[in-house]
Scaffold this active site. Structure first.
Site, short mmCIF file in Angstrom:
data_model
loop_
_atom_site.label_atom_id
_atom_site.label_comp_id
_atom_site.label_asym_id
_atom_site.label_seq_id
_atom_site.Cartn_x
_atom_site.Cartn_y
_atom_site.Cartn_z
N SER A 79 47.33 40.37 37.01
CA SER A 79 46.17 41.13 36.56
C SER A 79 46.17 42.48 37.24
CB SER A 79 44.88 40.40 36.94
OG SER A 79 43.76 41.23 36.69
N TYR B 235 39.53 36.54 43.04
CA TYR B 235 40.41 36.69 41.87
C TYR B 235 41.51 37.71 42.18
CZ TYR B 235 41.89 37.44 37.04
OH TYR B 235 42.63 37.53 35.88
#
Length: 273
Positions: A135, A148
């Site tokens: 990501s 995250y």
């Protein structure tokens, strides 16, 4: 990978929705033999885009049996796409430890265990390709998405090291970092609740609203599928690929060139903190 990919076998974890499903449909149309995975394929009776195998990245036995199915049927597995992932948001102080562990199990230990399960087969067949979906959030610590960011950053770094270890076996490995895509990841995300009268109530609540609006207006997952297809067909994949709108990719460049405190200020302004 040779131009003839009619019989190339691809395994995509988390292939039943979102980016994984998009990649699977695209590669199927291009003539690849595609297997996706889901924790409960039996719940997806009307899914007919490609074959779904039962696999939970948190369960090594389910990983091994899914890989065994492919090996028995085809005797080969050419491409693994570690796409299964889970979002998590919240003030780090308020996220329960078991939720942090659960997130790392899906986003970090999961891809490692699936990769470990396919490497012996790839070595036996003389090569292969592993694509780890990370990501753009893995390049920077984002407020209220710190866990995250950390899980994806850990996978990025591990890939950098692992690809060097695999070169001798003609097994290639790369990272693809998507920005915000219009998928249902926000629905599957663990949201630490916004706690009334918590010191984080307002800033976290506001950030949450902002993040949800970003995902809804995100890029089309087909973009990811096209990049993955391009990577599969290239002989020497790069270490990192980034896919997303210009500003998201540019934010990584800015982080490289700006002093840390200036960059932090930019992020804080962006999140209105």
């Amino acid at each position: 990978m040779s131009a003839n990919h009619k019989n190339k076998v691809v395994l995509i974890t988390g292939g039943s929705s979102g980016i994984g499903k998009s990649i699977g449909i695209y590669l199927t149309e291009k003539g690849y033999i595609v297997y996706g995975t889901s924790r409960n394929p039996s719940k997806l009776k009307d899914f007919n885009h490609f074959t779904l195998l039962k696999l939970d990245v948190a369960d090594t036995i389910s990983i091994e049996s899914a890989v065994a199915v492919i090996e028995q049927k085809h005797g080969q597995l050419d491409v693994l796409i570690n796409n299964a992932g889970a979002g998590i948001t919240g003030p780090i102080e308020e996220i329960p430890e078991d939720e942090i562990i659960k997130n790392f199990t899906t986003n970090y230990f999961g891809p490692i265990n699936v990769t470990k399960a396919v490497l012996p087969l790839m070595r036996k067949q003389g090569g292969g390709l592993v694509i780890n979906v990370t990501s753009i959030a893995g390049y920077m610590g984002l407020p209220y998405r710190g866990i995250y960011s950390a899980s994806k950053a850990a996978l990025e770094m591990t890939t950098e090291a692992w690809r060097m270890e695999l070169k001798a076996f003609n097994i290639k490995m790369t990272n693809v970092a998507p920005g915000d895509f219009a998928t249902n990841i926000a629905a599957g995300r663990y949201h630490a609740p916004v706690i009334k009268s918590s010191p984080y109530e307002k800033p976290y609540g506001d950030t949450l609203k902002m993040m949800d609006s970003h995902v809804d207006s995100g890029s089309d997952p087909l973009e990811m599928a096209k990049v993955v297809y391009k990577i599969i067909r290239t002989d020497t994949p790069k270490v990192h690929y980034k896919v997303g709108v210009f500003m998201q990719k540019f934010s990584i460049v800015l982080k490289r060139i700006l002093p840390d405190l200036v960059y932090e200020k930019l992020l804080m302004n962006h999140y209105k903190l």
